[in-house]
Scaffold this motif. Sequence first.
Motif, mmCIF file in Angstrom:
data_model
loop_
_atom_site.group_PDB
_atom_site.id
_atom_site.type_symbol
_atom_site.label_atom_id
_atom_site.label_comp_id
_atom_site.label_asym_id
_atom_site.label_seq_id
_atom_site.Cartn_x
_atom_site.Cartn_y
_atom_site.Cartn_z
ATOM 1 N N GLU A 486 52.258 78.158 75.201
ATOM 2 C CA GLU A 486 52.827 78.345 76.540
ATOM 3 C C GLU A 486 53.188 79.799 76.774
ATOM 4 O O GLU A 486 52.928 80.352 77.852
ATOM 5 N N GLN A 487 53.769 80.449 75.780
ATOM 6 C CA GLN A 487 54.105 81.873 75.916
ATOM 7 C C GLN A 487 52.830 82.708 76.070
ATOM 8 O O GLN A 487 52.803 83.684 76.821
ATOM 9 N N ALA A 488 51.774 82.331 75.357
ATOM 10 C CA ALA A 488 50.506 83.046 75.498
ATOM 11 C C ALA A 488 49.953 82.889 76.906
ATOM 12 O O ALA A 488 49.406 83.840 77.489
ATOM 13 N N ARG A 489 50.113 81.697 77.478
ATOM 14 C CA ARG A 489 49.648 81.458 78.846
ATOM 15 C C ARG A 489 50.415 82.332 79.836
ATOM 16 O O ARG A 489 49.827 82.948 80.741
ATOM 17 N N LEU A 490 51.730 82.403 79.674
ATOM 18 C CA LEU A 490 52.547 83.238 80.566
ATOM 19 C C LEU A 490 52.202 84.717 80.395
ATOM 20 O O LEU A 490 52.194 85.479 81.370
ATOM 21 N N ALA A 491 51.901 85.112 79.166
ATOM 22 C CA ALA A 491 51.519 86.505 78.922
ATOM 23 C C ALA A 491 50.204 86.821 79.635
ATOM 24 O O ALA A 491 50.036 87.930 80.172
ATOM 25 N N GLU A 492 49.265 85.861 79.653
ATOM 26 C CA GLU A 492 48.009 86.087 80.365
ATOM 27 C C GLU A 492 48.257 86.258 81.858
ATOM 28 O O GLU A 492 47.604 87.085 82.514
ATOM 29 N N GLN A 493 49.190 85.500 82.405
ATOM 30 C CA GLN A 493 49.501 85.652 83.825
ATOM 31 C C GLN A 493 50.062 87.051 84.111
ATOM 32 O O GLN A 493 49.692 87.684 85.113
ATOM 33 N N ARG A 494 50.953 87.514 83.250
ATOM 34 C CA ARG A 494 51.501 88.863 83.445
ATOM 35 C C ARG A 494 50.392 89.909 83.341
ATOM 36 O O ARG A 494 50.385 90.893 84.091
ATOM 37 N N THR A 495 49.458 89.688 82.421
ATOM 38 C CA THR A 495 48.344 90.628 82.274
ATOM 39 C C THR A 495 47.452 90.626 83.507
ATOM 40 O O THR A 495 46.938 91.669 83.924
ATOM 41 N N MET A 496 47.284 89.465 84.123
ATOM 42 C CA MET A 496 46.489 89.404 85.353
ATOM 43 C C MET A 496 47.161 90.205 86.456
ATOM 44 O O MET A 496 46.490 90.917 87.221
#
Length: 751
Positions: A486-496
């Motif tokens: 889940e944290q990895a998913r949120l990190a991908e959103q921030r990267t987007m």
Amino acid sequence: MAAASAGRLDPVDGRRTSGARGERVAAPAAPARPAAVRVRPGADEDLRPEAEAALRRLVGRDDAVLRDDQWTAIHALVAEQRRALVVQRTGWGKSAVYFVATSLLRARGSGPTIIISPLLALMRDQIAAAGRAGVRAATINSANVTEWDQIHEQISNGDIDVLLCSPERLNNPGFRDEVLPRLAADAGLVVIDEAHCVSDWGHDFRPDYRRIRTLLAELPEGIPVLATTATANARVTQDVAEQLEITGEGAGRSEVLVLRGGLDRESLHLNVLRLGDQPTRVAWLLEALRSTEGSGIVYCLTVSVAEQVAAQLKAAGLPVAAYTGRTDPTERESLEADLKANRVKALVATSALGMGFDKPDLGFVVHLGAPSSPIAYYQQVGRAGRGVDSALVVLLPGEEDQRIWEYFGSLAFPREDQVRATLDALSRGGTQSAQALETQVDLTRSRLEMMLKVLDVDGAVKRVKGGWEATGQGWTYEADRYARVEQARLAEQRTMLDYESTDGCRMAFLRRTLDDPDLRPDERCGRCDNCGGSTLPAAPTTEHVAQARKAMDVPGVVVEPRSMWPTGMATLGIDLKGKISPAEKTEPGRAVARLDGLGWSQPLRELFASTTPDGEVPVHLRRAAAQVLDAWDGLQVDGVVCVRSTTRPVLVEHLARGLAKYLDKPFVGFVGPLGGHEAPPRHDVNSAMRLAGVAQRLGLDLTPAASAGLAGRSILLVDDRVASGWTLAVAGRLLRQAGAGAVLPFVLAQQ
């Protein structure tokens, strides 16, 4: 890897190359123990000419040559029976590796190749490509059920060289237990396409892919395995490579050959364009499609937006079509053919189009709204520019993007208590369908089915004919891992979001996100908007924006009534089953707009935001509601009934009384919660539990006079919004049972 030499042909699409620097062999940043290929003396001389002859048949050109990494992978598979992971950019030629390897293996008496791929569009293209190379291919997927028996017979007779199957087939009991073991035992090669789906660290993890690890572990010794993907960063590459490894006996050959190449796409011109609102974005898109050469794809985040945008572009005279999860499989194939033949300017699509759409001359990809992952974005835009020198790529972010990301993020793996409740229900009740389990577990159908697939691969449950059953094996809830994912998913959103706002090179940003081993420090592509190498179509004029806004400002969507009660309601104490009787059913209703669409969706999202207090209907939405009533063909009502709300009572009653006044009809009364059921119902549960909650809490609240005069009357049933449809179905049933001749629902928003 070395690219084809100057003046030669790209082994994928036949496009002439400039002889520029190609990709090289490289391990991921977190190494997955790539191993050197063991070359048999004279093997190159024996195999390479034959391999390149197969390649030329595949691409239809006499001067095509294998890239170095293609040959390395083919040699490892054919001569060494190795397991290999190839991570290379879209258009590099990964499919050429497994088709050429198949040709060589079949010539040496090996069994058929099994290709596991989620990309139905690409399967159709690959079957045609295989035929050109003299490779007989067939597919088993959800779109060709009527052909399965014939295909199974052809496999048994040795008449098929390649079988492409979707990962969902691996979870079908008959295929998994009867067909797949025979295929695996006799296979000459197993291919896992879009292999990043194996890893739950990836942007597109699919539970069905987890079964592949079990399949690989049970393969007989000596069957080579190839995994391919264009979108795997170092962590995902390592995870996939580890899952490919052989364990137990024979582990001396367990090391996986990993070939990673550069991810630059020299034809892509990346742009981010921030425009003020939806009408401005659609107006820009309309003019951009008119002025941009070639055909392409317009990606949208939701089905509603894709359908609305396609309708608006068609109304403006552009030959486009919507392609979504609601598109019939037969129509999908026809639409793909139309785009390939340039009979349409664009497909306005959701991710249902998939990444595997094979059209080398695709001239542009535009995103109305950003995907939640830059890795997914790279994969989608990678469909463009494979066979042309320049392709336009534009991202038009929307204010609603993050809300949509949050919704899809809410579908993550369920809490431990929900998982345990499912296992307990199966242990008590034996084999049960997902429909039957819905009455015992507070999960939506999609989340329940996803969870069951994961539990199946983990060994806690098993899918059998008739549903699912518990195995009795112990199972551990990996809370820490789910939290990390889940944290990895949120990190991908921030990267987007960082990609959208960066002032650096956009291609370098995407390549860095994917841990491109060939990316040099401070490298710039020279082609994106930030590098000064891209020219966008002009901004829309005020007149064009006004036209787009006017087209969006037409409110009104049909709300279809529920027609079937969920299965197993008796276990919840509710005596409802089968089809809803015509004597108790509502008529098709109306909503001002869908919440996930364009136009009126925006003010409706603002109205229903958690931060917006309850209050009267805003003036502009009153006018929109009146417009919907005016446009409702054949609308005839004798009175208005309101569904009493526990969360927005002022809004709903104000709407109902206002509509009654507008129609000059009496306000009859309410359908509302019975005593002891004033708490608002849960909306995050499955259909059966949602219906149970509604059926147990609603009752009629009409005056004696209204009840006495209800017989044969038509009622406008008013609520604020509709999601599952069960509130309207139950309220309508109560009114019909009380004598109403027809019930016509009206809501502000449809979810």
